[in-house]
Design an enzyme around this catalytic site. Sequence first.
Site, PDB file in Angstrom:
ATOM      1  N   ARG A  88     -33.024   9.684 -56.941  1.00 29.72           N
ATOM      2  CA  ARG A  88     -33.032   9.726 -55.483  1.00 29.72           C
ATOM      3  C   ARG A  88     -32.750  11.137 -54.971  1.00 29.72           C
ATOM      4  NH1 ARG A  88     -28.742   7.156 -51.303  1.00 29.72           N
ATOM      5  NH2 ARG A  88     -30.053   7.167 -49.442  1.00 29.72           N
ATOM      6  N   HIS A  92     -35.215  13.080 -52.486  1.00 29.80           N
ATOM      7  CA  HIS A  92     -34.780  13.536 -51.171  1.00 29.80           C
ATOM      8  C   HIS A  92     -34.888  15.050 -51.039  1.00 29.80           C
ATOM      9  CE1 HIS A  92     -32.580   9.991 -49.164  1.00 29.80           C
ATOM     10  NE2 HIS A  92     -33.445   9.516 -50.054  1.00 29.80           N
ATOM     11  N   VAL A  96     -38.125  16.928 -48.296  1.00 31.35           N
ATOM     12  CA  VAL A  96     -37.653  17.738 -47.170  1.00 31.35           C
ATOM     13  C   VAL A  96     -37.880  19.210 -47.506  1.00 31.35           C
ATOM     14  CG1 VAL A  96     -35.682  18.338 -45.711  1.00 31.35           C
ATOM     15  CG2 VAL A  96     -35.925  16.000 -46.586  1.00 31.35           C
ATOM     16  N   GLY A  98     -39.946  20.550 -49.417  1.00 33.14           N
ATOM     17  CA  GLY A  98     -40.369  20.799 -50.782  1.00 33.14           C
ATOM     18  C   GLY A  98     -39.243  20.805 -51.793  1.00 33.14           C
ATOM     19  N   SER A 102     -32.761  22.551 -51.759  1.00 41.32           N
ATOM     20  CA  SER A 102     -32.056  22.764 -50.493  1.00 41.32           C
ATOM     21  C   SER A 102     -31.042  21.657 -50.219  1.00 41.32           C
ATOM     22  CB  SER A 102     -33.052  22.869 -49.338  1.00 41.32           C
ATOM     23  OG  SER A 102     -33.917  21.744 -49.292  1.00 41.32           O
ATOM     24  N   ASN A 117     -28.808  11.093 -46.175  1.00 39.19           N
ATOM     25  CA  ASN A 117     -28.303  11.681 -47.419  1.00 39.19           C
ATOM     26  C   ASN A 117     -26.815  11.465 -47.652  1.00 39.19           C
ATOM     27  OD1 ASN A 117     -30.790  12.705 -48.237  1.00 39.19           O
ATOM     28  ND2 ASN A 117     -30.506  14.624 -47.102  1.00 39.19           N
ATOM     29  N   PRO A 185     -38.985   8.884 -45.816  1.00 37.38           N
ATOM     30  CA  PRO A 185     -39.441   7.537 -45.454  1.00 37.38           C
ATOM     31  C   PRO A 185     -38.257   6.635 -45.102  1.00 37.38           C
ATOM     32  CG  PRO A 185     -40.489   8.277 -47.481  1.00 37.38           C
ATOM     33  CD  PRO A 185     -39.390   9.252 -47.185  1.00 37.38           C
ATOM     34  N   HIS A 215     -37.328   1.829 -57.270  1.00 34.40           N
ATOM     35  CA  HIS A 215     -36.415   0.802 -56.782  1.00 34.40           C
ATOM     36  C   HIS A 215     -36.139  -0.275 -57.825  1.00 34.40           C
ATOM     37  CE1 HIS A 215     -37.153   1.746 -52.238  1.00 34.40           C
ATOM     38  NE2 HIS A 215     -36.650   2.755 -52.909  1.00 34.40           N
ATOM     39  N   THR A 216     -36.596  -0.057 -59.035  1.00 33.37           N
ATOM     40  CA  THR A 216     -36.219  -0.941 -60.131  1.00 33.37           C
ATOM     41  C   THR A 216     -34.769  -0.697 -60.562  1.00 33.37           C
ATOM     42  OG1 THR A 216     -36.823  -1.701 -62.335  1.00 33.37           O
ATOM     43  CG2 THR A 216     -37.074   0.635 -61.922  1.00 33.37           C
ATOM     44  N   ASP A 265     -33.086  -3.978 -57.101  1.00 34.28           N
ATOM     45  CA  ASP A 265     -33.831  -4.896 -57.960  1.00 34.28           C
ATOM     46  C   ASP A 265     -32.937  -6.095 -58.231  1.00 34.28           C
ATOM     47  OD1 ASP A 265     -34.925  -6.251 -60.221  1.00 34.28           O
ATOM     48  OD2 ASP A 265     -35.985  -4.440 -60.824  1.00 34.28           O
ATOM     49  N   THR A 268     -33.090  -6.897 -62.732  1.00 35.64           N
ATOM     50  CA  THR A 268     -32.590  -6.001 -63.786  1.00 35.64           C
ATOM     51  C   THR A 268     -32.214  -4.671 -63.153  1.00 35.64           C
ATOM     52  OG1 THR A 268     -34.884  -5.380 -64.270  1.00 35.64           O
ATOM     53  CG2 THR A 268     -33.886  -7.080 -65.654  1.00 35.64           C
ATOM     54  N   ASP A 273     -37.727  -0.701 -65.401  1.00 40.72           N
ATOM     55  CA  ASP A 273     -38.836  -1.509 -65.903  1.00 40.72           C
ATOM     56  C   ASP A 273     -39.785  -1.856 -64.763  1.00 40.72           C
ATOM     57  OD1 ASP A 273     -37.591  -3.531 -64.427  1.00 40.72           O
ATOM     58  OD2 ASP A 273     -36.761  -4.533 -66.180  1.00 40.72           O
TER      59      ASP A 273
END
Length: 346
Positions: A88, A92, A96, A98, A102, A117, A185, A215-216, A265, A268, A273
């Site tokens: 993550r 993130h 923002v 690139g 930062s 954040n 997003p 998001h697994t 998830d 699991t 996965d």
Amino acid sequence: MKRQLGAGRAEGSRWRGDGGGAATAWWWVAVVVLGHLVSSARAGLLESNPGLAYNFYQKSCPSLDSIVRSVTWAQVAANPALPARLLRLHFHDCFVKGCDASILLDVAQSEKTAGPNLSVGGYEVIDAIKTQLEQTCPGVVSCADILALAARDAVSYQFKASLWQVETGRRDGTVSLASNTNTLPSPFAGFAGLLQSFQNRGLNLTDLVALSGAHTIGVASCSSVTPRLFNGNATSIDPLLDSAYAKTLMSSCPSSSASGTVNLDGGTALKFDSGYYTRVLNKQGTLASDAALAQNAAAAQMVQDLTNPIKFYAAFSMSMKKMGRVEVLTGTNGQIRKQCRQVNSS
């Protein structure tokens, strides 16, 4: 992601390949082969960013890969939440201004102080890696490259082998503003909004679906989930959410003002996965933005395809490499920070 590509929560044992068994070998070979096929099919995408290369530090810091891997794997072994956190953190950063590290800067009104954040973590791993690298190769390796490598190695710990290759050669940015984080997003976004967020970064529908697979692992704050469960104090379940799964979510987030977290998830949570995609198709995506993937025909077909773990690993690997090229600083642009939390004084 602000779609809560979030911090994982420690649970019991976690599956991981031992690198030597027959079961591990067959699917790992399939991943590599399929990855090459996908790479050939998508050649040229986002390759207008000059200066990135594999083994960029081969001569200037030959021990880079081993240092990053050893530090990251040791910390992941002690804290299974870190793969989701570092993944993550990398996302993130790249979304923002690139992939310029930062997000790591500790300055007034910096990116890390912005709402999306505040729950991002993993900074201590980057600091630990940077400390070792500055002892071995002072002033050579950028924090942006450390972040990209650490995210890969944290996820790859489960497999005891690198899940994707990381191009290096990024340099570090010198500006970090909380006001720039509106490009992330939203966990509440519908399909059109999600796709636009990705397209604004030079990414496409395939990347949206593949990277959503992050998001697994990890958790989301209850505040990202409760609008699907409550309307004020009254229960009001999103029709795109399976009713039985809604009850599971409500056990962790029992009211609209709940302040806890819930696994992204539901099956699991600490295993990287393809089960996430099956749950999305079964209306068990935790976030509204997860459910949105099933509301577009083309995206839903990709979701179906990525229930196949080999296809998921290959697609995720390619989209991570592509995301890692977003608006990078190379050549003489930016700097190589001596400390990842602050710009160089001179």
